[in-house]
Structures are given as structure tokens and as C-alpha cells.
Scaffold this active site. Structure first.
Site, PDB file in Angstrom:
ATOM      1  N   GLY A 175       0.773  -1.235   0.000  1.00  0.00           N
ATOM      2  CA  GLY A 175       0.000   0.000   0.000  1.00  0.00           C
ATOM      3  C   GLY A 175       0.806   1.287   0.000  1.00  0.00           C
ATOM      4  CG  HIS A 180       1.423  -1.419 -15.516  1.00  0.00           C
ATOM      5  ND1 HIS A 180       1.122  -2.682 -15.034  1.00  0.00           N
ATOM      6  CD2 HIS A 180       2.453  -1.574 -16.378  1.00  0.00           C
ATOM      7  CE1 HIS A 180       1.946  -3.554 -15.588  1.00  0.00           C
ATOM      8  NE2 HIS A 180       2.754  -2.912 -16.407  1.00  0.00           N
ATOM      9  CG  ASP A 182      -1.844  -3.517 -17.220  1.00  0.00           C
ATOM     10  OD1 ASP A 182      -2.328  -2.937 -16.235  1.00  0.00           O
ATOM     11  OD2 ASP A 182      -1.065  -4.480 -17.133  1.00  0.00           O
TER      12      ASP A 182
HETATM   13  C1  GAR Z   1       3.150  -1.034  -7.418  1.00  0.00           C
HETATM   14  O1  GAR Z   1       4.409  -0.977  -8.031  1.00  0.00           O
HETATM   15  C2  GAR Z   1       2.057  -1.021  -8.469  1.00  0.00           C
HETATM   16  O2  GAR Z   1       2.335  -0.206  -9.568  1.00  0.00           O
HETATM   17  C3  GAR Z   1       2.028  -2.453  -8.874  1.00  0.00           C
HETATM   18  O3  GAR Z   1       2.243  -3.183  -7.687  1.00  0.00           O
HETATM   19  C4  GAR Z   1       2.942  -2.375  -6.738  1.00  0.00           C
HETATM   20  C5  GAR Z   1       2.100  -2.258  -5.493  1.00  0.00           C
HETATM   21  O4  GAR Z   1       2.790  -1.606  -4.467  1.00  0.00           O
HETATM   22  N1  GAR Z   1       0.790  -2.783  -9.501  1.00  0.00           N
HETATM   23  C6  GAR Z   1       0.663  -3.694 -10.446  1.00  0.00           C
HETATM   24  O5  GAR Z   1       1.590  -4.351 -10.860  1.00  0.00           O
HETATM   25  C7  GAR Z   1      -0.752  -3.879 -10.973  1.00  0.00           C
HETATM   26  N2  GAR Z   1      -0.709  -4.481 -12.270  1.00  0.00           N
HETATM   27  P1  GAR Z   1       2.052  -0.897  -3.263  1.00  0.00           P
HETATM   28  O6  GAR Z   1       1.094  -1.917  -2.653  1.00  0.00           O
HETATM   29  O7  GAR Z   1       3.159  -0.553  -2.314  1.00  0.00           O
HETATM   30  O8  GAR Z   1       1.328   0.314  -3.775  1.00  0.00           O
END
Ligand code: GAR
Length: 204
Positions: free
Chosen positions: A13, A111, A152
Site C-alpha cells: 500500500g 502500472h 492494462d
Molecule cells: C506497485 O508498483 C504497483 O504499480 C504495482 O504493484 C505495486 C504495489 O505496491 N501494480 C501492479 O503491478 C498492478 N498491475 P504498493 O502496494 O506498495 O502500492
């Protein structure tokens, strides 16, 4: 009237945190995070929401007989909280047209690559950065885009490039992409859309 925002999460998060911080420091001023939904019971993102007095809901896919029933529960929550704008912030589940068609131009995702590179089914989280390093690209970045039924595949709203360094590991690259792109772009996009929806009086 403020645009009512729901944030969908699955993990740490940090993008949710960037949105919360933006709300505190006034970058996100036309919308307010009303609800955080997680499909993972112990996602740390939920704690971040609770620490900031934001309502949370855990909706586990395995509790539902099928995808439609699962998405119906998400839609029910969107109605209860009168959500105008949905932000997918590290949400690792693909939603079908049954859900996405109800929120055209009202749902965005961040993304961790420059779409159309390293995106679509199977490209999520650290896997995206592993793929970028394996390919040997010298520049990557992040994209905020509208969500439709194609993973996406929705229209791009914002993108920012980030340099790949020779000694990068997937973890190091992920951190740089978050710091230099994701945590900046997502609050910007959230404010942009919140302001637009509030101005057009197109709140749900
Ligand atoms: C982030 O890098 C986000 O862009 C990616 O997962 C991570 C989540 O981190 N999302 C995806 O790959 C969705 N396709 P977070 O929970 O610390 O925000």
C-alpha cells in the site's frame, strides 16, 4: 462537493500512502478517500487506511462462487459508499467487463512500466521489473491509465520515464520507479479526475 474515492489494494500500500499523504498536504483536494478495499486479509495497506481513520473492507475472492458474485459484492460496496471514482493501487486482481462497464472513465490503475511495454496478464508487481531487466531496456517508468475490461488496456492518462541503472536488481528498480514516478503520478491523476468529475457534476 468532494468526489468520493475508493482505493483497491492487495499488498503493502505505498501507493495508497501516497494518496493519503496527498490528501493531507492538499495535492488531492477535490476528492476524498472514503473506502479502502483489499482482496488480501492481512495486506499492510489496510493498516495504513486504519491509521488514517479510513473505512476498510476485505473482500476475498474465494468466499464467492464465481467472478460475477465477487464483483457484485464489490459493486454493492461501491453503492453503499456512493463511490464516484475507483483507484486501483497495487490491486492484483483482474476485473471483468461486468464490473468495469459500470465505471467508464471513473476507474484508474497505476502500472509500474511504460505501457504498452511489460503489461497485460501476468505482468504485475516485481515481475514487471524482472521482465524489464531481462529485456535490457535502459528506460522504464510508470503509467496511470483508465481501466476497462482489457488488462492494462485502457486509455493512458499520465506517464513518467525512469532510468534503468547497470547494477539494478528488480527490487532496486521497483523502488526507484515508485519514488520517481508512481507516488507522484497517482495523486496527480486522482486530483485531475476528482476535479473534473466534481466540476462536471458527474458524481454518481
Ligand atoms: C506497485 O508498483 C504497483 O504499480 C504495482 O504493484 C505495486 C504495489 O505496491 N501494480 C501492479 O503491478 C498492478 N498491475 P504498493 O502496494 O506498495 O502500492
Amino acid at each position: 462537493m468532494l468526489t468520493r474515492i475508493a482505493v483497491f489494494v492487495s499488498g503493502g500500500g505505498t501507493n495508497l500512502q501516497a494518496l493519503i499523504d496527498a490528501q493531507k498536504n492538499g495535492i488531492l483536494k477535490s476528492g476524498r478517500i472514503e473506502l479502502v478495499i483489499s482482496d488480501v486479509a492481512d495486506a499492510y495497506a489496510l493498516q495504513r487506511a486504519r491509521n488514517n481513520g479510513i473505512s476498510t473492507a476485505i473482500v476475498l475472492r474465494k468466499k464467492f462462487s464465481g467472478q460475477v458474485a465477487y464483483e457484485d459484492e464489490l459493486l454493492r460496496l461501491m453503492d453503499i459508499y456512493q463511490i464516484d471514482l475507483i483507484i486501483l493501487a497495487g490491486f492484483m486482481r483482474i476485473l471483468t467487463a461486468h464490473f468495469t462497464e459500470k465505471y467508464p472513465k471513473r476507474m484508474i490503475n497505476v502500472h509500474p512500466a511504460l505501457i504498452p511495454s511489460f503489461c497485460g496478464k501476468g505482468y504485475y508487481g516485481l515481475k514487471v521489473h524482472e521482465a524489464a531487466l531481462a529485456y535490457g531496456v535502459k528506460v522504464t517508468g510508470a503509467t496511470v491509465h483508465f481501466v476497462n475490461e482489457v488488462p492494462d488496456g485502457g486509455k493512458i492518462l499520465l506517464q513518467k520515464a525512469v532510468e534503468v541503472l547497470d547494477d539494478d536488481t528488480p527490487e532496486r528498480l521497483q523502488k526507484r520507479v515508485m519514488e520517481q514516478a508512481e507516488w507522484i503520478l497517482l495523486p496527480q491523476a486522482a486530483e485531475m479526475l476528482s476535479a473534473e468529475l466534481a466540476k462536471r457534476g458527474e458524481k454518481k
